[in-house]
Design a protein around this motif. Sequence first.
Motif, short mmCIF file in Angstrom:
data_model
loop_
_atom_site.label_atom_id
_atom_site.label_comp_id
_atom_site.label_asym_id
_atom_site.label_seq_id
_atom_site.Cartn_x
_atom_site.Cartn_y
_atom_site.Cartn_z
N CYS A 63 -3.74 6.96 8.45
CA CYS A 63 -2.56 6.43 7.79
C CYS A 63 -2.74 6.62 6.29
CB CYS A 63 -2.41 4.94 8.12
SG CYS A 63 -1.18 4.11 7.10
N THR A 65 -0.88 5.63 3.89
CA THR A 65 -0.31 4.58 3.05
C THR A 65 -0.36 3.27 3.82
OG1 THR A 65 1.73 3.76 2.02
CG2 THR A 65 2.00 5.21 3.89
N GLY A 66 -0.71 2.21 3.15
CA GLY A 66 -0.50 0.89 3.77
C GLY A 66 -1.61 0.30 4.61
ZN LIG Z 1 -0.65 2.33 8.47
#
Ligand SMILES: [Zn+2]
Length: 367
Positions: A63, A65-66
Motif C-alpha cells: 500500500c 499510501t495510508g
Molecule cells: Zn492501505
Amino acid sequence: MKYDKAEIKKLLTIENIFELLHEWGGDPEYTDAGIISATICHNAPGEGSRKLYFYENSGLFHCYTGCADPSFDIFELTIKVASIQFNRLYDLNDAVRYVAYRFGIAGEFEDEDEISNSEDWKVLGNYDRIQEIEFKKLNVQLKEYNSDILKRLNYTVKISPWLREGISQEAMNQAKIGFFPGGDQITIPHFDQDGRFIGLRGRTLCKDDAERYGKYRPLIINKELYNHPLGMNLYNLNHTTDNIKLMGKVIVFESEKSCLLYKSYFGIENDISVACCGSSLSAYQVQTLIDAGAKEIIVAFDRQFQAINDNEFKRLTLKLTKLHNKFKNDVLMSFMFDKKMITGYKASPIDEGIEKFLKLFKERIVL
Ligand SMILES: [Zn+2]
C-alpha cells in the motif's frame, strides 16, 4: 479441520487474488507492474486512490499510501477488509479459512480417525466437486439497508446529462434514479436479485471529485456508508431474471448506465441486461447468471484499448480469454469486442447508439 497457511497461499492463483479484490470492490486491473487496485486495505470501496499493488513474484501487497504497515499478504488483507467492510474481527485462522473456503480448497484433517470415519472425505478428495458444492453453499445474502433513505432523495430534478445521452425517463423511474443535493450527486440504488436494497452509489456532477474519487462511489448519508461488495451482486438482475430465463441470454455491461441505455433502446419489457460494476466478472456472478437460467452470457465490456495489439488490448484479450476458459464447460460465453474500433476509447458497446450496438452484437465473438 486444519488449514496450512503456506500451503493455501501456494495454491492461490493470481486470478484468485484478482477475484477477491474485485469482490471487495477494489476494481482491480492487471498491469505490467502487477495488479493495481483501490486501497481497500484502509478505505471502504470507492473511497481510496489506486495505490494498492499486488506483486506476483513476492506474493505480497504493497500500500503506497495510508497503511502504517505497508507490506502484507492476502490473509492480512482479508483481516483488514473484514474489519472495514463486514464489521468482523478476524484473526489469522479466520482469514485463512475464509480464503480457503472461498476457493474450495480443502484443509487437512487433524487425525486419522476423523479421516476414516468421515463420509465427507470422499467428497473432499475431489477439488472440482467441492468447488461446485461450496459455490451452492455460499448462498451469500448481502446486508440490507433501510430503504427509507431512498424516500429522502429528490426525484423531480431532471437528470439532463443522462437524458441527453439517450436514457429515457421511464428507465430512470424503474431504476429509481434520483438526486442527492447534499453531495451534488445522481443516486443509483442497488438491489439484489430479490429486490432487497443493498447499496447506494452516486455519480458526482462535480468534475474535481470525479477525477479524485473515480466516477462512481458509494454514498455516505448521515455517516452511514451505503456500500456493498460489487463482485457479489449483479446490478439490474432483479428486473431481468424472468427475461433471462425466457431468452436464455444475458448481456453483461460494466456500468449501471449501460443497463439504463439498453432498457431505453429496447424497452423495459425486453431487458436482458445486467452490470457487473467493474471491469471483470467474478465467478460468483457467472454462477448467479447460470442459476438464473442463462445459456449464453454475452460479455459487453468497454473498449479499453487505443490500438489493436497495444498493451491494453493484450490485457483485455487475455482477461476475456481467461474468463472464457474458466467457464467454457458450464455456459456459452460470447464477447462483444470492438476490433474494428467503431466506438470511442473506453466506450461501452451501447454508448454510441443502437446501430453500433446491434453491429457489435451480431458480430460478437464466440471463442
Ligand atoms: Zn492501505
